[in-house]
Design a protein around this motif. Structure first.
Motif, PDB file in Angstrom:
ATOM      1  N   UNK A 180      11.541  -1.828  -3.914  1.00 28.74           N
ATOM      2  CA  UNK A 180      11.386  -0.403  -3.651  1.00 28.74           C
ATOM      3  C   UNK A 180      10.356  -0.215  -2.536  1.00 28.74           C
ATOM      4  N   UNK A 181      10.613   0.721  -1.657  1.00 31.51           N
ATOM      5  CA  UNK A 181       9.696   1.036  -0.564  1.00 31.51           C
ATOM      6  C   UNK A 181       9.469   2.543  -0.537  1.00 31.51           C
ATOM      7  N   UNK A 182       8.216   2.962  -0.521  1.00 30.94           N
ATOM      8  CA  UNK A 182       7.876   4.369  -0.300  1.00 30.94           C
ATOM      9  C   UNK A 182       6.862   4.451   0.826  1.00 30.94           C
ATOM     10  N   UNK A 183       7.033   5.433   1.703  1.00 33.85           N
ATOM     11  CA  UNK A 183       6.147   5.580   2.861  1.00 33.85           C
ATOM     12  C   UNK A 183       5.680   7.028   2.950  1.00 33.85           C
ATOM     13  N   UNK A 184       4.367   7.210   3.040  1.00 33.12           N
ATOM     14  CA  UNK A 184       3.801   8.537   3.290  1.00 33.12           C
ATOM     15  C   UNK A 184       3.312   8.605   4.718  1.00 33.12           C
ATOM     16  N   UNK A 185       3.624   9.707   5.422  1.00 35.10           N
ATOM     17  CA  UNK A 185       3.266   9.823   6.838  1.00 35.10           C
ATOM     18  C   UNK A 185       2.483  11.101   7.086  1.00 35.10           C
ATOM     19  N   UNK A 186       1.410  10.989   7.854  1.00 31.99           N
ATOM     20  CA  UNK A 186       0.569  12.148   8.160  1.00 31.99           C
ATOM     21  C   UNK A 186       1.180  12.972   9.284  1.00 31.99           C
ATOM     22  N   UNK A 187       0.595  14.137   9.520  1.00 37.90           N
ATOM     23  CA  UNK A 187       0.920  14.899  10.722  1.00 37.90           C
ATOM     24  C   UNK A 187       0.181  14.261  11.898  1.00 37.90           C
ATOM     25  N   UNK A 204      -5.268   9.689   7.309  1.00 40.20           N
ATOM     26  CA  UNK A 204      -5.029   8.758   6.194  1.00 40.20           C
ATOM     27  C   UNK A 204      -4.895   9.523   4.875  1.00 40.20           C
ATOM     28  N   UNK A 205      -5.762  10.498   4.654  1.00 46.31           N
ATOM     29  CA  UNK A 205      -5.691  11.298   3.421  1.00 46.31           C
ATOM     30  C   UNK A 205      -4.350  12.033   3.328  1.00 46.31           C
ATOM     31  N   UNK A 206      -3.889  12.558   4.455  1.00 45.36           N
ATOM     32  CA  UNK A 206      -2.584  13.236   4.471  1.00 45.36           C
ATOM     33  C   UNK A 206      -1.464  12.264   4.117  1.00 45.36           C
ATOM     34  N   UNK A 207      -1.525  11.056   4.695  1.00 45.00           N
ATOM     35  CA  UNK A 207      -0.482  10.057   4.423  1.00 45.00           C
ATOM     36  C   UNK A 207      -0.472   9.663   2.948  1.00 45.00           C
ATOM     37  N   UNK A 208      -1.665   9.498   2.367  1.00 44.45           N
ATOM     38  CA  UNK A 208      -1.757   9.150   0.945  1.00 44.45           C
ATOM     39  C   UNK A 208      -1.253  10.296   0.076  1.00 44.45           C
ATOM     40  N   UNK A 209      -1.614  11.512   0.463  1.00 47.28           N
ATOM     41  CA  UNK A 209      -1.153  12.678  -0.300  1.00 47.28           C
ATOM     42  C   UNK A 209       0.372  12.777  -0.258  1.00 47.28           C
ATOM     43  N   UNK A 210       0.931  12.518   0.922  1.00 44.04           N
ATOM     44  CA  UNK A 210       2.386  12.519   1.043  1.00 44.04           C
ATOM     45  C   UNK A 210       2.999  11.416   0.177  1.00 44.04           C
ATOM     46  N   UNK A 211       2.382  10.240   0.180  1.00 44.00           N
ATOM     47  CA  UNK A 211       2.880   9.114  -0.612  1.00 44.00           C
ATOM     48  C   UNK A 211       2.862   9.434  -2.101  1.00 44.00           C
ATOM     49  N   UNK A 212       1.859  10.188  -2.535  1.00 44.92           N
ATOM     50  CA  UNK A 212       1.760  10.529  -3.965  1.00 44.92           C
ATOM     51  C   UNK A 212       2.958  11.358  -4.451  1.00 44.92           C
ATOM     52  N   UNK A 213       3.653  11.997  -3.509  1.00 45.33           N
ATOM     53  CA  UNK A 213       4.801  12.825  -3.894  1.00 45.33           C
ATOM     54  C   UNK A 213       6.051  12.004  -4.153  1.00 45.33           C
ATOM     55  N   UNK A 214       5.885  10.669  -4.159  1.00 52.04           N
ATOM     56  CA  UNK A 214       7.041   9.825  -4.481  1.00 52.04           C
ATOM     57  C   UNK A 214       7.534  10.096  -5.895  1.00 52.04           C
ATOM     58  N   UNK A 264       0.639  17.862  -9.004  1.00 53.08           N
ATOM     59  CA  UNK A 264       0.425  16.632  -8.236  1.00 53.08           C
ATOM     60  C   UNK A 264      -0.824  16.744  -7.370  1.00 53.08           C
ATOM     61  N   UNK A 265      -1.020  17.912  -6.763  1.00 57.31           N
ATOM     62  CA  UNK A 265      -2.192  18.101  -5.910  1.00 57.31           C
ATOM     63  C   UNK A 265      -3.480  17.943  -6.718  1.00 57.31           C
ATOM     64  N   UNK A 266      -3.535  18.571  -7.900  1.00 58.69           N
ATOM     65  CA  UNK A 266      -4.746  18.523  -8.721  1.00 58.69           C
ATOM     66  C   UNK A 266      -4.998  17.112  -9.242  1.00 58.69           C
ATOM     67  N   UNK A 326      -7.974  14.287  -8.417  1.00 60.48           N
ATOM     68  CA  UNK A 326      -8.763  13.622  -9.460  1.00 60.48           C
ATOM     69  C   UNK A 326      -8.720  12.100  -9.280  1.00 60.48           C
ATOM     70  N   UNK A 327      -7.526  11.594  -9.010  1.00 59.68           N
ATOM     71  CA  UNK A 327      -7.359  10.152  -8.804  1.00 59.68           C
ATOM     72  C   UNK A 327      -8.170   9.673  -7.605  1.00 59.68           C
ATOM     73  N   UNK A 328      -8.080  10.398  -6.482  1.00 55.74           N
ATOM     74  CA  UNK A 328      -8.808  10.002  -5.277  1.00 55.74           C
ATOM     75  C   UNK A 328     -10.321  10.046  -5.494  1.00 55.74           C
ATOM     76  N   UNK A 329     -10.795  11.048  -6.250  1.00 53.46           N
ATOM     77  CA  UNK A 329     -12.229  11.130  -6.554  1.00 53.46           C
ATOM     78  C   UNK A 329     -12.659   9.957  -7.442  1.00 53.46           C
TER      79      UNK A 329
END
Length: 541
Positions: A268-275, A287-297, A368-370, A374-377
């Motif tokens: 399985x491959x998931x990729x998060x990409x920033x603006x 990087x934070x944007x890319x990780x946030x996008x990835x979390x929406x997998x 997911x945002x909340x 929490x996870x990132x903190x």
């Protein structure tokens, strides 16, 4: 070490012969390779001989030893020059030190002095050569490990932003080319996983490491034809792609890369990409944007490329009031105030439910945002329960997880994180207040030991210091300091023969009159009365 090569320069033949005869050159590990009677002639040929040491007279016709030395050092900066000079030329010879001459010897020539000077010069040369060897070894190691240093630095910049100037300087040091005209950056975070991650064996864990190595190699090969694309591994072992090339259509490239990796690696491959961001100082944000996008997998499913810009368009914006509530939640969590954090989060959830979030998709995104925050903190603060946040994050995609269940999971995450933050703050403050108490006791004799002075010493506000002290001791700063001074004064009266003013100096009260009034107020006795009382008690015992 090989023999050091020595050249003699003196217009007097006798001096040159004496130097040859009086010194045991073999014992010193040196040899005279040639000699000159003219400094100018020596300067013409010195590079051909490549000496380690030159011994030259200061006073010679045509060109003196000082002028020769200055020009010779410009030609051969590493050569060591020793000047021979008479007493009447001493001040002139001292000027040679400023131009880099290694040493000087006063005439008349004494063999033991010359030998000592030459031995000292040899030690200096050996030290420099050893240093050069070590420097070259270190330089070679740095050169060999530059890719590792580069990757480590990129990993650091993902988490801690730096200025564009600092980033450019570091990249030049690591011999990494950046785009000559553009500072546009875009980041993608690539995550791989096997189909079944439960009940994994050591062999399967090893295979997953091999999977990441293969994926990294294939990813770098895929972008090999594109300049200004960098790679590193983040703290979770995910591949991070940083594009500094505006001509690279990253989204399209990632779709092709995803298909190729799935086909080649069977995973399985998931990729998060920033603006796209402008300025290297924006790498952390990207990087934070890319990780946030990835979390929406967990919403999008497996094997997908998720763009932050698309995500931002589908999530739906919070209202002004909801944004305010979300900020308050973060503040309460960071302050370790669990009850307020959970209450505020609950109000936010209820508000979001009322304001058009009931179509499900948008409310799940808020969850997911909340929970992602929490996870990132938890990751940033190195808390041990990071997996618990990830487990709750996966609940968003389960059919059994209705809005009530998601709210429950969200509040659990808020509660866990707030408790961890409070514990961390308590540990930090406990250590600080202990240091403060020790500092106060050690500086009791300082008459200026005010709350402001102590607060400045620990880089905190006086109000915050007062609250910490009250929580720890149950007393105000003034009460605590006064009791500490009183305790110290009693100890000195009981155990020493110090006079009143001396005791005052020990406890930071230099005015004898005020000391008397203060001590009477604290004990009900004057200093002399207290001392007599103590002596009477000792006699009774």
């Amino acid at each position: 070490m090989e023999k050091l090569k020595v050249i003699l320069i003196d217009d007097e033949t006798l001096i040159r012969k004496l130097l040859r005869m009086k010194i045991d050159w073999e014992e010193l590990g040196m040899e005279i390779i040639t000699e000159f009677s003219s400094a100018r002639k020596a300067l013409e040929e010195v590079q051909k001989w490549d000496p380690d040491i030159i011994i030259t007279d200061i006073c010679m016709p045509g060109m003196d030893g000082i002028a020769f030395s200055e020009e010779c050092i410009n030609l051969m900066p590493k050569v060591k020059i020793i000047i021979l000079t008479g007493h009447d030329e001493f001040n002139y010879a001292m000027k040679s030190i400023k131009i880099g001459v290694s040493d000087y010897i006063l005439k008349p020539i004494k063999a033991e002095v010359i030998a000592q000077t030459l031995w000292k010069t040899r030690e200096k040369i050996e030290k420099e050569k050893n240093y050069q060897v070590e420097y070259e070894k270190l330089a070679a190691q740095i050169e060999e490990n530059l890719p590792l240093f580069q990757e480590s630095y990129l990993n650091q910049v993902l988490l801690e932003s730096v200025t564009s100037e600092v980033f450019c300087r570091k990249m030049r040091f690591y011999q990494v080319d950046l785009h000559p005209t553009s500072q546009e950056v875009q980041i993608a975070v690539l995550e791989m996983m096997y189909a079944n991650k439960e009940n994994r064996s050591n062999e399967e864990d090893q295979n997953e490491m091999i999977l990441h190595i293969k994926a990294r190699k294939l990813t770098e090969e895929f972008f090999a034809g594109d300049a200004y694309v960098l790679f590193c591994k983040d703290g979770f072992g995910r591949i991070v792609i940083l594009s500094n090339n505006p001509q690279v259509p990253l989204n399209d490239c990632l779709e092709l890369l995803r298909k190729m990796l799935i086909t080649r690696l069977k995973c399985y491959i998931n990729i998060g990409m920033s603006s796209k961001k402008v300025g290297y100082s924006q790498i952390t944000t990207a990087y934070k944007e890319a990780v946030e996008a990835l979390n929406y997998k967990v919403v999008e499913g497996k094997n997908c490329v998720i763009c932050y810009e698309d995500l931002a368009n589908t999530v739906g914006s919070l209202s002004v009031e909801e944004e305010k509530l979300w900020k308050e939640v973060k503040i309460y969590v960071s302050a370790g105030r669990r009850e307020q954090a959970e209450s505020c989060a609950q109000v936010l959830w209820e508000s979001a439910s009322r304001e058009g979030y009931k179509n499900g998709y948008k409310l799940r995104n808020l969850f997911i945002e909340i929970v992602s925050w929490c996870f990132n903190e938890a990751v940033k603060n190195e808390f041990s329960n990071q997996k618990e946040y990830q487990q709750r994050l996966t609940k968003v995609n389960e059919r059994s997880s209705g809005f009530v269940a998601l709210e429950k999971y969200m509040l659990e995450c808020i509660g866990m994180l707030t408790t961890e933050m409070a514990a961390k703050d308590e540990k930090k403050n406990g250590s600080m207040i202990q240091d403060i108490l020790v500092y106060i006791e050690k500086n009791l004799s300082n008459p200026d030991l005010s709350m402001n002075q102590v607060a400045e010493q620990f880089y905190i506000s006086a109000g915050y210091l007062g609250r910490l002290l009250k929580k720890k001791t149950g007393k105000t700063y003034g009460e605590y300091l006064s009791e500490l001074r009183f305790k110290k004064a009693k100890e000195l009266l009981e155990a020493t023969d110090l006079k009143g003013y001396e005791i005052g100096e020990e406890i930071g009260i230099s005015d004898p009159h005020y000391l008397s009034i203060w001590f009477k107020k604290m004990s009900g006795y004057s200093l002399s009365e207290f001392k007599r009382q103590n002596e009477v008690q000792k006699m009774k015992v």
